[in-house]
Scaffold this motif. Sequence first.
Motif, PDB file in Angstrom:
ATOM      1  N   VAL A   6      45.474  41.295  -4.348  1.00 46.19           N
ATOM      2  CA  VAL A   6      45.668  40.034  -3.643  1.00 46.19           C
ATOM      3  C   VAL A   6      45.627  40.380  -2.165  1.00 46.19           C
ATOM      4  O   VAL A   6      46.327  41.290  -1.713  1.00 46.19           O
ATOM      5  CB  VAL A   6      47.019  39.379  -3.995  1.00 46.19           C
ATOM      6  N   SER A   8      45.453  38.690   1.932  1.00 47.14           N
ATOM      7  CA  SER A   8      45.645  37.515   2.773  1.00 47.14           C
ATOM      8  C   SER A   8      44.334  37.172   3.468  1.00 47.14           C
ATOM      9  O   SER A   8      43.360  37.939   3.401  1.00 47.14           O
ATOM     10  CB  SER A   8      46.736  37.782   3.806  1.00 47.14           C
ATOM     11  N   GLU A  14      48.298  42.312  -0.071  1.00 44.42           N
ATOM     12  CA  GLU A  14      49.629  41.781  -0.341  1.00 44.42           C
ATOM     13  C   GLU A  14      50.188  42.292  -1.667  1.00 44.42           C
ATOM     14  O   GLU A  14      51.401  42.381  -1.831  1.00 44.42           O
ATOM     15  CB  GLU A  14      49.582  40.255  -0.347  1.00 44.42           C
ATOM     16  N   HIS A  51      41.973  30.019  -4.023  1.00 47.22           N
ATOM     17  CA  HIS A  51      43.039  29.347  -4.766  1.00 47.22           C
ATOM     18  C   HIS A  51      42.491  28.512  -5.931  1.00 47.22           C
ATOM     19  O   HIS A  51      42.966  28.627  -7.068  1.00 47.22           O
ATOM     20  CB  HIS A  51      43.829  28.474  -3.779  1.00 47.22           C
ATOM     21  N   GLN A  82      48.866  34.246 -10.278  1.00 46.70           N
ATOM     22  CA  GLN A  82      49.967  33.344  -9.972  1.00 46.70           C
ATOM     23  C   GLN A  82      50.469  33.563  -8.553  1.00 46.70           C
ATOM     24  O   GLN A  82      50.849  32.622  -7.867  1.00 46.70           O
ATOM     25  CB  GLN A  82      51.103  33.517 -10.984  1.00 46.70           C
ATOM     26  N   THR A  83      50.434  34.800  -8.086  1.00 49.67           N
ATOM     27  CA  THR A  83      50.804  35.095  -6.698  1.00 49.67           C
ATOM     28  C   THR A  83      49.907  34.329  -5.739  1.00 49.67           C
ATOM     29  O   THR A  83      50.380  33.748  -4.752  1.00 49.67           O
ATOM     30  CB  THR A  83      50.717  36.614  -6.423  1.00 49.67           C
ATOM     31  N   VAL A  84      48.613  34.313  -6.027  1.00 48.07           N
ATOM     32  CA  VAL A  84      47.665  33.569  -5.187  1.00 48.07           C
ATOM     33  C   VAL A  84      47.998  32.085  -5.234  1.00 48.07           C
ATOM     34  O   VAL A  84      48.037  31.404  -4.202  1.00 48.07           O
ATOM     35  CB  VAL A  84      46.212  33.826  -5.629  1.00 48.07           C
ATOM     36  N   ASP A  86      50.793  30.618  -5.863  1.00 46.11           N
ATOM     37  CA  ASP A  86      52.095  30.312  -5.263  1.00 46.11           C
ATOM     38  C   ASP A  86      52.117  30.504  -3.748  1.00 46.11           C
ATOM     39  O   ASP A  86      53.025  30.028  -3.079  1.00 46.11           O
ATOM     40  CB  ASP A  86      53.190  31.193  -5.880  1.00 46.11           C
ATOM     41  N   GLY A  87      51.138  31.208  -3.216  1.00 39.04           N
ATOM     42  CA  GLY A  87      51.127  31.531  -1.790  1.00 39.04           C
ATOM     43  C   GLY A  87      50.185  30.634  -1.005  1.00 39.04           C
ATOM     44  O   GLY A  87      49.662  29.637  -1.505  1.00 39.04           O
ATOM     45  N   GLN A  88      49.983  31.021   0.232  1.00 42.00           N
ATOM     46  CA  GLN A  88      49.062  30.321   1.120  1.00 42.00           C
ATOM     47  C   GLN A  88      48.104  31.329   1.732  1.00 42.00           C
ATOM     48  O   GLN A  88      48.505  32.445   2.097  1.00 42.00           O
ATOM     49  CB  GLN A  88      49.817  29.606   2.230  1.00 42.00           C
ATOM     50  N   HIS A  89      46.849  30.937   1.825  1.00 41.55           N
ATOM     51  CA  HIS A  89      45.816  31.780   2.438  1.00 41.55           C
ATOM     52  C   HIS A  89      45.711  33.137   1.740  1.00 41.55           C
ATOM     53  O   HIS A  89      45.545  34.171   2.389  1.00 41.55           O
ATOM     54  CB  HIS A  89      46.077  31.963   3.934  1.00 41.55           C
ATOM     55  N   LEU A  90      45.802  33.121   0.400  1.00 41.52           N
ATOM     56  CA  LEU A  90      45.682  34.343  -0.386  1.00 41.52           C
ATOM     57  C   LEU A  90      44.434  34.272  -1.254  1.00 41.52           C
ATOM     58  O   LEU A  90      44.018  33.189  -1.693  1.00 41.52           O
ATOM     59  CB  LEU A  90      46.910  34.551  -1.273  1.00 41.52           C
TER      60      LEU A  90
END
Length: 97
Positions: A6, A8, A14, A51, A82-84, A86-90
């Motif tokens: 993952v 950013s 990340e 995303h 799921q990390t992507v 749940d995050g932003q700009h990933l």
Amino acid sequence: MINLQVRSGNGSIEARAKHGVVWGPELAGLDQSAFPMLGHLLPYADTVFNHQQVATLLEEVPRLPAGVLTDQFTRELIELGQTVLDGQHLYLWFLGD
């Protein structure tokens, strides 16, 4: 071997999978119409999913035929996907050899 990370939007790593997946006939033979995300992976190049693409990718995983991905890689793929989500700009990166 294809590895998973993952990253950013600025390229910093990340998170990363501990296990990769070996490129083999099962993965290479996926029907791109049935698996539009995983069916477009390349063994010797990087493939990046945003995303929205990750959401589609995660819908494909439960439908995969047995033996395409290892259980370890599948778990990490779902976790990092799921990390992507749940995050932003990933972005989810598949890193070919």
